[in-house]
Design an enzyme around this catalytic site. Structure first.
Site, PDB file in Angstrom:
ATOM      1  N   ALA A  20       0.739  -1.059  -0.090  1.00  0.00           N
ATOM      2  CA  ALA A  20      -0.042   0.078  -0.052  1.00  0.00           C
ATOM      3  C   ALA A  20       0.967   1.081  -0.019  1.00  0.00           C
ATOM      4  CB  ALA A  20      -0.820   0.105   1.409  1.00  0.00           C
ATOM      5  N   GLY A  21       1.799   1.169  -0.741  1.00  0.00           N
ATOM      6  CA  GLY A  21       2.670   2.250  -0.902  1.00  0.00           C
ATOM      7  C   GLY A  21       2.198   3.446  -2.011  1.00  0.00           C
ATOM      8  N   VAL A  53       2.981   3.310  -5.259  1.00  0.00           N
ATOM      9  CA  VAL A  53       2.096   2.678  -6.593  1.00  0.00           C
ATOM     10  C   VAL A  53       0.843   2.052  -6.150  1.00  0.00           C
ATOM     11  CG1 VAL A  53       2.467   1.098  -8.391  1.00  0.00           C
ATOM     12  CG2 VAL A  53       4.509   2.256  -7.819  1.00  0.00           C
ATOM     13  N   ASP A  84      -0.676  -4.697   3.214  1.00  0.00           N
ATOM     14  CA  ASP A  84       0.559  -4.180   3.277  1.00  0.00           C
ATOM     15  C   ASP A  84       0.994  -4.989   4.497  1.00  0.00           C
ATOM     16  OD1 ASP A  84       2.162  -1.544   2.182  1.00  0.00           O
ATOM     17  OD2 ASP A  84       3.012  -2.343   4.094  1.00  0.00           O
ATOM     18  N   ASN A 137      13.719  -8.066  -3.063  1.00  0.00           N
ATOM     19  CA  ASN A 137      12.400  -8.185  -3.637  1.00  0.00           C
ATOM     20  C   ASN A 137      12.105  -9.564  -3.922  1.00  0.00           C
ATOM     21  OD1 ASN A 137      12.036  -5.389  -3.191  1.00  0.00           O
ATOM     22  ND2 ASN A 137      11.786  -4.677  -5.347  1.00  0.00           N
ATOM     23  N   VAL A 172       4.132  -5.856 -10.282  1.00  0.00           N
ATOM     24  CA  VAL A 172       4.821  -4.546 -10.587  1.00  0.00           C
ATOM     25  C   VAL A 172       6.067  -4.522  -9.996  1.00  0.00           C
ATOM     26  CG1 VAL A 172       4.287  -2.103 -10.255  1.00  0.00           C
ATOM     27  CG2 VAL A 172       2.347  -3.743 -10.330  1.00  0.00           C
ATOM     28  N   HIS A 207      12.099  -4.543 -18.774  1.00  0.00           N
ATOM     29  CA  HIS A 207      11.786  -3.300 -18.357  1.00  0.00           C
ATOM     30  C   HIS A 207      12.981  -2.756 -17.520  1.00  0.00           C
ATOM     31  CE1 HIS A 207       9.423  -0.383 -16.328  1.00  0.00           C
ATOM     32  NE2 HIS A 207       9.723  -0.703 -15.209  1.00  0.00           N
TER      33      HIS A 207
HETATM   34  P1  NAD Z   1       6.868   2.165  -1.644  1.00  0.00           P
HETATM   35  O1  NAD Z   1       8.098   1.820  -0.946  1.00  0.00           O
HETATM   36  O2  NAD Z   1       6.190   3.194  -1.817  1.00  0.00           O
HETATM   37  O3  NAD Z   1       5.741   0.883  -1.305  1.00  0.00           O
HETATM   38  C1  NAD Z   1       6.162  -0.349  -1.250  1.00  0.00           C
HETATM   39  C2  NAD Z   1       5.270  -1.042   0.045  1.00  0.00           C
HETATM   40  O4  NAD Z   1       5.588  -2.390   0.208  1.00  0.00           O
HETATM   41  C3  NAD Z   1       5.726  -0.254   1.324  1.00  0.00           C
HETATM   42  O5  NAD Z   1       4.446   0.151   1.943  1.00  0.00           O
HETATM   43  C4  NAD Z   1       6.006  -1.818   2.169  1.00  0.00           C
HETATM   44  O6  NAD Z   1       5.571  -1.549   3.469  1.00  0.00           O
HETATM   45  C5  NAD Z   1       5.244  -2.850   1.410  1.00  0.00           C
HETATM   46  N1  NAD Z   1       5.679  -3.963   1.617  1.00  0.00           N
HETATM   47  C6  NAD Z   1       7.035  -4.632   1.817  1.00  0.00           C
HETATM   48  N2  NAD Z   1       6.992  -5.978   2.026  1.00  0.00           N
HETATM   49  C7  NAD Z   1       5.671  -6.077   2.017  1.00  0.00           C
HETATM   50  C8  NAD Z   1       5.048  -7.510   2.070  1.00  0.00           C
HETATM   51  N3  NAD Z   1       5.737  -8.737   2.454  1.00  0.00           N
HETATM   52  N4  NAD Z   1       3.676  -7.390   2.026  1.00  0.00           N
HETATM   53  C9  NAD Z   1       3.174  -6.336   1.816  1.00  0.00           C
HETATM   54  N5  NAD Z   1       3.619  -5.048   1.627  1.00  0.00           N
HETATM   55  C10 NAD Z   1       4.898  -5.073   1.725  1.00  0.00           C
HETATM   56  O7  NAD Z   1       7.278   1.780  -3.322  1.00  0.00           O
HETATM   57  P2  NAD Z   1       6.293   1.861  -4.623  1.00  0.00           P
HETATM   58  O8  NAD Z   1       7.095   3.160  -5.117  1.00  0.00           O
HETATM   59  O9  NAD Z   1       5.037   1.853  -4.248  1.00  0.00           O
HETATM   60  O10 NAD Z   1       7.138   0.865  -5.497  1.00  0.00           O
HETATM   61  C11 NAD Z   1       6.646  -0.559  -5.338  1.00  0.00           C
HETATM   62  C12 NAD Z   1       7.577  -1.485  -6.274  1.00  0.00           C
HETATM   63  O11 NAD Z   1       6.938  -1.104  -7.446  1.00  0.00           O
HETATM   64  C13 NAD Z   1       8.865  -1.150  -6.212  1.00  0.00           C
HETATM   65  O12 NAD Z   1       9.676  -2.561  -6.162  1.00  0.00           O
HETATM   66  C14 NAD Z   1       9.256  -0.625  -7.512  1.00  0.00           C
HETATM   67  O13 NAD Z   1      10.517  -0.630  -8.188  1.00  0.00           O
HETATM   68  C15 NAD Z   1       8.024  -1.174  -8.491  1.00  0.00           C
HETATM   69  N6  NAD Z   1       7.662  -0.431  -9.537  1.00  0.00           N
HETATM   70  C16 NAD Z   1       7.603  -0.970 -10.884  1.00  0.00           C
HETATM   71  C17 NAD Z   1       7.063  -0.292 -12.053  1.00  0.00           C
HETATM   72  C18 NAD Z   1       6.949  -0.971 -13.110  1.00  0.00           C
HETATM   73  O14 NAD Z   1       6.652  -0.570 -14.215  1.00  0.00           O
HETATM   74  N7  NAD Z   1       6.853  -2.407 -13.040  1.00  0.00           N
HETATM   75  C19 NAD Z   1       6.790   1.161 -11.845  1.00  0.00           C
HETATM   76  C20 NAD Z   1       6.849   1.720 -10.731  1.00  0.00           C
HETATM   77  C21 NAD Z   1       7.224   1.285  -9.421  1.00  0.00           C
END
Ligand code: NAD
Length: 303
Positions: free
Chosen positions: A10-11, A13, A33, A89, A112, A169
Site C-alpha cells: 500500500a505504498g 504505486v 501491506d 524483492n 509490478v 523493463h
Molecule cells: P513504496 O516503498 O512506496 O511501497 C512499497 C510497499 O510495500 C511499502 O508500503 C512496504 O511496507 C510494502 N511491503 C513490503 N513488504 C511487504 C510484504 N511482504 N507484504 C505487503 N507489503 C509489503 O514503493 P512503490 O513506489 O509503491 O514501488 C513498489 C514497487 O513497484 C517497487 O519494487 C518499484 O520498483 C516497483 N515499480 C515498478 C514499476 C513497473 O513499471 N513495473 C513502476 C513503478 C514502481
C-alpha cells in the site's frame, strides 16, 4: 457481486492504483501491506473521497480476489538499477505469492515489483499458476513514456500515438520505431533517426530520470495508470492488445524467459501472445533482452 482486485503493497504505486481503480468503478479494491494501519488508513482515506468524486466501489479488506496486483517491495534509490533490487524483492515477493496461492488460488497476478521481468518469472514458478494467469507491468508504462516524449517533439496529441516498447523493463528495453506510428504513419518517416534515438533513450531512462528528481522513492502516477488500464482489460474482458511482461514458451523464438511482448488481456488473463512480423535483427534484439533476464533468473536459483 462486484469483482474484487487485491493490491499487495500500500505504498505509492499500490495506493494510487487503488484510488484510480476505485474511482473508475472497475472493481472493489482490497489493499494489503505488512505495515500495521497503513493499508487500513489509506483505504479509509480513499473511501472517504467517494462522496466527493462520486464512486460506488468499496476499498477495504477481504480475500478471494479475481486479480491480485503485487507492488510489495523496495523501490530504487537514485543511481540504482532495477536489477539491484533482485535479492530483497525476491524474498518479499516469494512470501506474498505463498499467501496468494492460499487465499486466491484462481486469481490473475499482475506483477509490478522490480526487477519486473525477473519478479514475473518468480511469480509464475512460485505460484505454479499457468503462465496465462501471471502478467507484468512494463510496456504499457514504457510505451506511455515514449508516447509522451514523441507527442512533445511533434506537437501532437499523445492519443494519436501508438508506441510499442517490448523487451525487458530496464536497459534491455526494445523499441522498434517503425512499429511506432502517429495516426498510422511510422515514426521513422516523421523524425530524423538521431531525434528518434534521443527520445528512445529518454524513455529507456524514464524511470531513472524521475528517481533522480524525487531523490526518495520512484514513479507512481504513470505506473498506477498503466496498472489500472491492464486491470480494466482483465476485469471488463476488453481483450486489449497491450505490451506486457509474459513468460514465453517458443514465441519469438524465446523459451523459459519473461520479457515484454504484445498480449491480449481479457477475463482469462493473457489470452494470446501476439507475434508481430519482425526482421531477423529485431528478433535478435528481443532474444538478447530475454537472455539478459535469464541471468537474473539464474541468480535467483531458478531456471
Ligand atoms: P513504496 O516503498 O512506496 O511501497 C512499497 C510497499 O510495500 C511499502 O508500503 C512496504 O511496507 C510494502 N511491503 C513490503 N513488504 C511487504 C510484504 N511482504 N507484504 C505487503 N507489503 C509489503 O514503493 P512503490 O513506489 O509503491 O514501488 C513498489 C514497487 O513497484 C517497487 O519494487 C518499484 O520498483 C516497483 N515499480 C515498478 C514499476 C513497473 O513499471 N513495473 C513502476 C513503478 C514502481
Amino acid at each position: 457481486m462486484p469483482a474484487k482486485i487485491s493490491i499487495i503493497g500500500a505504498g505509492n504505486v499500490g495506493a494510487t492504483s487503488a484510488q484510480r481503480i476505485a474511482e473508475r468503478g472497475y472493481a472493489d479494491v482490497v489493499l494489503v501491506d505488512i505495515v500495521e494501519g497503513l493499508p487500513q488508513g489509506k483505504a479509509l482515506d480513499i473511501q472517504q473521497s467517494a462522496p466527493v468524486i462520486n464512486f460506488n466501489t468499496a476499498v477495504t479488506g477481504t480475500n478471494g480476489s479475481k486479480v491480485v496486483i503485487i507492488t510489495a517491495g523496495l523501490p530504487r534509490k537514485p543511481g540504482m538499477t532495477r536489477d539491484q533490487l533482485l535479492a530483497a524483492n525476491a524474498e518479499i515477493v516469494t512470501g506474498v505469492i505463498n499467501n496468494i496461492v492460499k487465499y486466491s488460488p484462481e486469481c490473475i497476478i499482475l506483477m509490478v515489483s522490480n526487477p519486473l521481468d525477473a519478479m514475473t518469472y518468480l511469480a509464475v514458478k512460485a505460484s505454479r499458476f499457468p503462465r496465462k494467469r501471471v502478467v507484468g507491468l512494463s510496456g504499457v508504462l514504457d510505451s506511455a513514456r515514449l508516447s509522451t516524449f514523441i507527442a512533445g517533439e511533434l506537437k501532437v496529441s499523445p492519443k494519436d500515438i501508438s508506441a510499442w516498447v517490448l523487451g525487458a523493463h530496464g536497459k534491455g528495453m526494445v523499441v522498434i520505431p517503425r512499429l511506432t506510428t502517429v495516426r498510422g504513419k511510422p515514426l521513422t518517416g516523421l523524425l530524423p533517426e538521431e531525434t528518434i534515438n534521443k527520445l528512445v533513450e529518454r524513455a529507456v531512462q524514464g524511470g531513472a530520470e524521475i528517481v533522480g528528481l524525487l531523490k526518495s522513492g520512484s514513479a507512481f502516477y504513470a505506473p498506477s495508470a498503466g496498472i489500472a488500464r491492464m486491470a480494466e482489460s482483465i476485469i471488463r474482458d476488453k481483450k486489449e492488445i497491450l505490451p506486457c511482461a509474459a513468460l514465453l514458451d517458443g514465441e519469438y523464438g524465446i523459451k523459459d524467459s519473461v520479457i515484454g511482448v504484445p498480449v491480449k488481456l481479457g477475463r482469462g488473463g493473457i489470452e494470446q501472445i501476439v507475434e508481430f512480423e519482425l526482421s531477423a535483427g529485431e528478433k535478435q534484439r528481443l532474444y538478447n533482452s530475454a537472455e539478459g533476464i535469464k541471468l537474473l533468473i539464474k541468480q535467483m536459483g531458478l531456471g
